[in-house]
Motif scaffolding. Structure first.
Motif, PDB file in Angstrom:
ATOM      1  N   UNK A   1     -74.968 -14.050  27.638  1.00 19.76           N
ATOM      2  CA  UNK A   1     -74.514 -12.765  27.097  1.00 19.76           C
ATOM      3  C   UNK A   1     -73.370 -12.143  27.895  1.00 19.76           C
ATOM      4  N   UNK A   2     -73.413 -12.242  29.207  1.00 19.51           N
ATOM      5  CA  UNK A   2     -72.335 -11.664  30.027  1.00 19.51           C
ATOM      6  C   UNK A   2     -71.000 -12.356  29.749  1.00 19.51           C
ATOM      7  N   UNK A   3     -71.033 -13.660  29.507  1.00 22.37           N
ATOM      8  CA  UNK A   3     -69.806 -14.393  29.197  1.00 22.37           C
ATOM      9  C   UNK A   3     -69.292 -13.975  27.820  1.00 22.37           C
ATOM     10  N   UNK A   4     -70.193 -13.750  26.872  1.00 15.81           N
ATOM     11  CA  UNK A   4     -69.780 -13.279  25.555  1.00 15.81           C
ATOM     12  C   UNK A   4     -69.099 -11.905  25.662  1.00 15.81           C
ATOM     13  N   UNK A   5     -69.621 -11.049  26.530  1.00  9.89           N
ATOM     14  CA  UNK A   5     -69.006  -9.733  26.744  1.00  9.89           C
ATOM     15  C   UNK A   5     -67.594  -9.915  27.292  1.00  9.89           C
ATOM     16  N   UNK A   6     -67.438 -10.815  28.267  1.00 11.06           N
ATOM     17  CA  UNK A   6     -66.108 -11.075  28.830  1.00 11.06           C
ATOM     18  C   UNK A   6     -65.156 -11.586  27.760  1.00 11.06           C
ATOM     19  N   UNK A   7     -65.635 -12.463  26.897  1.00 14.20           N
ATOM     20  CA  UNK A   7     -64.793 -12.979  25.819  1.00 14.20           C
ATOM     21  C   UNK A   7     -64.396 -11.856  24.855  1.00 14.20           C
ATOM     22  N   UNK A   8     -65.330 -10.974  24.558  1.00 18.20           N
ATOM     23  CA  UNK A   8     -65.041  -9.874  23.633  1.00 18.20           C
ATOM     24  C   UNK A   8     -64.039  -8.888  24.237  1.00 18.20           C
TER      25      UNK A   8
END
Length: 122
Positions: free
Chosen positions: A6-13
């Motif tokens: 989830x933290x990586x998805x936040x960074x991507x967003x």
């Protein structure tokens, strides 16, 4: 490949950093994984909404309890973090606080959902 954290998805967003090989690999996974694709889509909507909000959209700065929740979720500390000092405009600080709160909430929900899915399959 395992699901994207989830933290990586936040960074991507947020798209604040220069893309890395890990980002490219995560995006390849997102293309093939409906769950990760849906999570990223939700995060992108939150980020877009926060970045396109106007000061008139916020009648007042977020209440102090928002900072306490952010602090608790991120650092497990009781002292609320201070708004970024380099942002002088109170309205911009309010927008940044709203964005931080939204991303924190979405990340927390994604993590809980991920744990729930793992417990169902495990």
């Amino acid at each position: 490949m395992a699901h994207v954290e989830p933290a990586h998805l936040v960074e991507l967003a947020l798209r604040n950093a220069t893309p890395t090989d890990a980002d490219a690999e995560a995006l390849r996974h997102v293309e093939e994984c409906e769950r990760c694709r849906d999570e990223l889509r939700v995060l992108l909507r939150v980020v877009t909404a926060a970045r396109t909000a106007h000061l008139v959209d916020l009648p007042a700065a977020p209440p102090e309890h928002v900072w306490r929740v952010i602090s608790r979720d991120i650092s497990h500390d009781t002292a609320p973090p201070r708004p970024p000092s380099h942002v002088r405009d109170r309205g911009k600080r309010a927008l940044l606080a709203l964005l931080a709160a939204a991303v924190t909430a979405v990340t927390g929900l994604a993590a809980r959902w991920s744990r729930h899915q793992r417990s169902k399959s495990g």
